[in-house]
Motif scaffolding. Structure first.
Motif, short mmCIF file in Angstrom:
data_model
loop_
_atom_site.label_atom_id
_atom_site.label_comp_id
_atom_site.label_asym_id
_atom_site.label_seq_id
_atom_site.Cartn_x
_atom_site.Cartn_y
_atom_site.Cartn_z
N ASP A 32 0.85 -1.21 0.00
CA ASP A 32 0.00 0.00 0.00
C ASP A 32 0.88 1.25 0.00
O ASP A 32 0.58 2.23 -0.71
CB ASP A 32 -0.91 0.00 1.26
CG ASP A 32 -2.03 -1.03 1.13
OD1 ASP A 32 -2.24 -1.60 0.01
OD2 ASP A 32 -2.70 -1.35 2.18
N ARG A 33 1.95 1.18 0.78
CA ARG A 33 2.84 2.31 0.86
C ARG A 33 3.48 2.58 -0.48
O ARG A 33 3.55 3.71 -0.93
CB ARG A 33 3.93 2.03 1.94
CG ARG A 33 4.14 3.27 2.82
CD ARG A 33 5.22 2.96 3.87
NE ARG A 33 4.81 1.98 4.82
CZ ARG A 33 5.55 1.00 5.22
NH1 ARG A 33 6.74 0.82 4.72
NH2 ARG A 33 5.13 0.17 6.14
N LYS A 34 3.92 1.57 -1.20
CA LYS A 34 4.53 1.68 -2.51
C LYS A 34 3.57 2.34 -3.46
O LYS A 34 3.92 3.27 -4.22
CB LYS A 34 4.90 0.30 -3.03
CG LYS A 34 6.35 -0.01 -2.81
CD LYS A 34 6.62 -1.38 -3.47
CE LYS A 34 7.71 -2.07 -2.69
NZ LYS A 34 7.85 -3.45 -3.08
N ASN A 35 2.36 1.86 -3.44
CA ASN A 35 1.32 2.36 -4.34
C ASN A 35 1.03 3.84 -4.10
O ASN A 35 0.75 4.62 -5.02
CB ASN A 35 0.03 1.56 -4.21
CG ASN A 35 0.17 0.13 -4.79
OD1 ASN A 35 1.15 -0.12 -5.49
ND2 ASN A 35 -0.74 -0.73 -4.45
N SER A 36 1.19 4.31 -2.87
CA SER A 36 0.85 5.70 -2.58
C SER A 36 2.05 6.65 -2.80
O SER A 36 1.95 7.84 -2.59
CB SER A 36 0.31 5.80 -1.11
OG SER A 36 1.30 5.39 -0.22
N GLY A 37 3.17 6.17 -3.32
CA GLY A 37 4.33 6.97 -3.71
C GLY A 37 5.25 7.36 -2.59
O GLY A 37 6.13 8.19 -2.75
N PHE A 38 5.02 6.81 -1.50
CA PHE A 38 5.98 7.07 -0.41
C PHE A 38 7.29 6.41 -0.60
O PHE A 38 8.22 6.69 0.06
CB PHE A 38 5.40 6.64 0.96
CG PHE A 38 4.32 7.57 1.40
CD1 PHE A 38 4.64 8.89 1.81
CD2 PHE A 38 3.00 7.21 1.37
CE1 PHE A 38 3.62 9.73 2.20
CE2 PHE A 38 2.01 8.05 1.77
CZ PHE A 38 2.31 9.30 2.21
N MET A 39 7.43 5.56 -1.56
CA MET A 39 8.62 4.79 -1.72
C MET A 39 9.46 5.34 -2.81
O MET A 39 9.01 5.89 -3.80
CB MET A 39 8.29 3.36 -2.00
CG MET A 39 7.60 2.81 -0.78
SD MET A 39 7.85 1.14 -0.30
CE MET A 39 9.44 0.71 -0.52
#
Ligand code: GTP
Ligand code: MG
Length: 430
Positions: free
Chosen positions: A423-430
């Motif tokens: 989920d974090r990856k998908n939201s661009g935090f990564m």
């Protein structure tokens, strides 16, 4: 010579004869006796034995010139019965209590022994009643109704052949108990020449079988002639009838047939008059006396001997009633003691047996109990084993369950973390 004659002679020897110088009066003794007997009345008992319908009742009616109550019997009685009927009769000033005993169903049964046994028993019962009265402390023999049989008329069937075995056996059984007068019944049904031969045959059969019939007494000179003659006519051939027929200008008792008339009281036709004369007019008192002095005396003697009474002891010395009683009492007491001891021994034996039985049963029970106890123990230990196994299984299961739960918790956490990363990856935090 009779025993009374001997006694009389014995007394005569010691007695001194004296002549009387005047009238004293004891010559009236016989009259006193007659008066007393007449006032008291007499009793006479007749037993009629004969097959059903042979003419017993008709003959009795004819003999006593009256109509007694008569019951016709059937041929199908299961056993012989004796029917007694008593009547009060009077002729001039003489009263007679007459009992007529009839056999009912005699000889009609398959088992003929039964036939005479009932008659024998009846005669014995009458003797026994008299004996019981005699033995009473307070006895009343003067007004006792004496039912002992004085005369037994035995009715023989007019077969012309011979006596039946039942006739012989019955007469043989009775001859020491009663005065038997055999009669050929319905003698009008047998021809004159046959009757003559039949009478001879009957008498020879009676003699050869040792049957003692009543003999009219010949020792009393007033009746010896007639009695001697009549003894030669036995057995009387009789005809009975209460029917009256006019013969000439007289009514007589007779039986009418298409071919002629049989007159009961005609001595050329039958012996009825001889029987009546002998039974009633001449020998009635002798029959009564013989019953008492011969037949009853024999019964009494046998009965008392059976009871243990004796006149003399083994040394031929007289034994008093008191001594006999005492001996009997001792014998009885001895017997009682023996029985008591026997019963006691038996009781002890039974108790021992019972005890043994109980002990045996106890041992059995104990064995069974032990066996059950063992079984129970086995079952219990088996159950304990099973319980332990089950507990082990439960523990193992619980452990396995806890491990599974742990594993399940761990994989859940792993999955949750992986999802969070995605989920974090998908939201661009990564
Ligand atoms: P149960 O009491 O029934 O056993 O008979 P019973 O022996 O008393 O005979 P009962 O006197 O009743 O007679 C029977 C039948 O025989 C009747 O029909 C009489 O009439 C007949 N009778 C009796 N006496 C004589 C006789 O002397 N001659 C003939 N020919 N007949 C007789
Ligand atoms: Mg009858």
């Amino acid at each position: 010579m009779s025993s009374s004659d001997v006694a009389r002679q014995g007394q005569d020897k010691n007695a001194r004869p004296l002549s009387l110088s005047g009238h004293v009066g004891f010559d009236s003794l016989p009259d006193q006796l007659v008066n007393k007997s007449t006032n008291q009345g007499f009793c006479f008992n007749i037993l009629c034995i004969g097959e059903t319908g042979i003419g017993k009742s008709t003959l009795m009616d004819t003999l006593f010139n009256t109509n007694f109550e008569n019951f016709e019997s059937s041929h199908f009685e299961p056993k012989v019965k004796l029917r007694a009927q008593t009547y009060d009769l009077q002729e001039s000033n003489v009263r007679l209590k007459l009992t007529i005993v009839n056999t009912v169903g005699f000889g009609d049964q398959m088992n003929k022994q039964e036939s005479y046994q009932h008659v024998v028993d009846y005669i014995d019962t009458q003797f026994e009643s008299y004996l019981q009265e005699e033995l009473k402390i307070k006895r009343s023999l003067h007004n006792y109704h004496d039912s002992r049989i004085h005369a037994c008329l035995y009715f023989i069937a007019p077969s012309g052949h011979s006596l039946k075995s039942l006739d012989l056996v019955t007469m043989k059984k009775l001859d020491s108990k009663v005065n038997i007068i055999p009669v050929i019944a319905k003698a009008d049904t047998i021809s004159k020449s046959e009757l003559h031969k039949f009478k001879i045959k009957i008498m020879s059969e009676l003699v050869s079988n040792g049957v003692q019939i009543y003999q009219f007494p010949v020792d009393d000179e007033t009746v010896s002639k007639i009695n001697t003659a009549m003894n030669g006519h036995l057995p009387f051939a009789v005809v009975g009838s209460t029917e009256e027929v006019k013969i000439g200008n007289k009514m007589v008792k007779a039986r009418q047939y298409p071919w002629g008339v049989v007159q009961v009281e005609n001595e050329n036709h039958c012996d009825f008059v001889k029987l009546r004369e002998m039974l009633i007019c001449v020998n009635m008192e002798d029959l009564r006396e013989q019953t008492h002095t011969r037949h009853y005396e024999l019964y009494r003697r046998c009965k008392l001997e059976e009871m243990g009474f004796k006149d003399t002891n083994p040394e031929s010395k007289p034994v008093s009633l008191q001594e006999t009683y005492e001996a009997k009492r001792q014998e009885f007491l001895g017997e009682l003691q023996r029985r008591e001891e026997e019963m006691r021994q038996m009781f002890v034996q039974r108790v021992k047996e019972k005890e043994m039985e109980l002990k045996e049963a106890e041992r059995d029970l104990q064995g069974k109990f032990e066996q059950l106890k063992r079984l129970h123990q086995d079952e219990k230990s088996k159950l304990d084993d099973k319980r332990r196994t089950l507990e082990d299984e439960i523990n193992t299961f619980n452990k396995k369950k806890a491990a599974a739960e742990l594993l399940q918790g761990q994989s859940f956490n792993t999955n949750t973390n992986a999802k969070k990363d995605k989920d974090r990856k998908n939201s661009g935090f990564m």
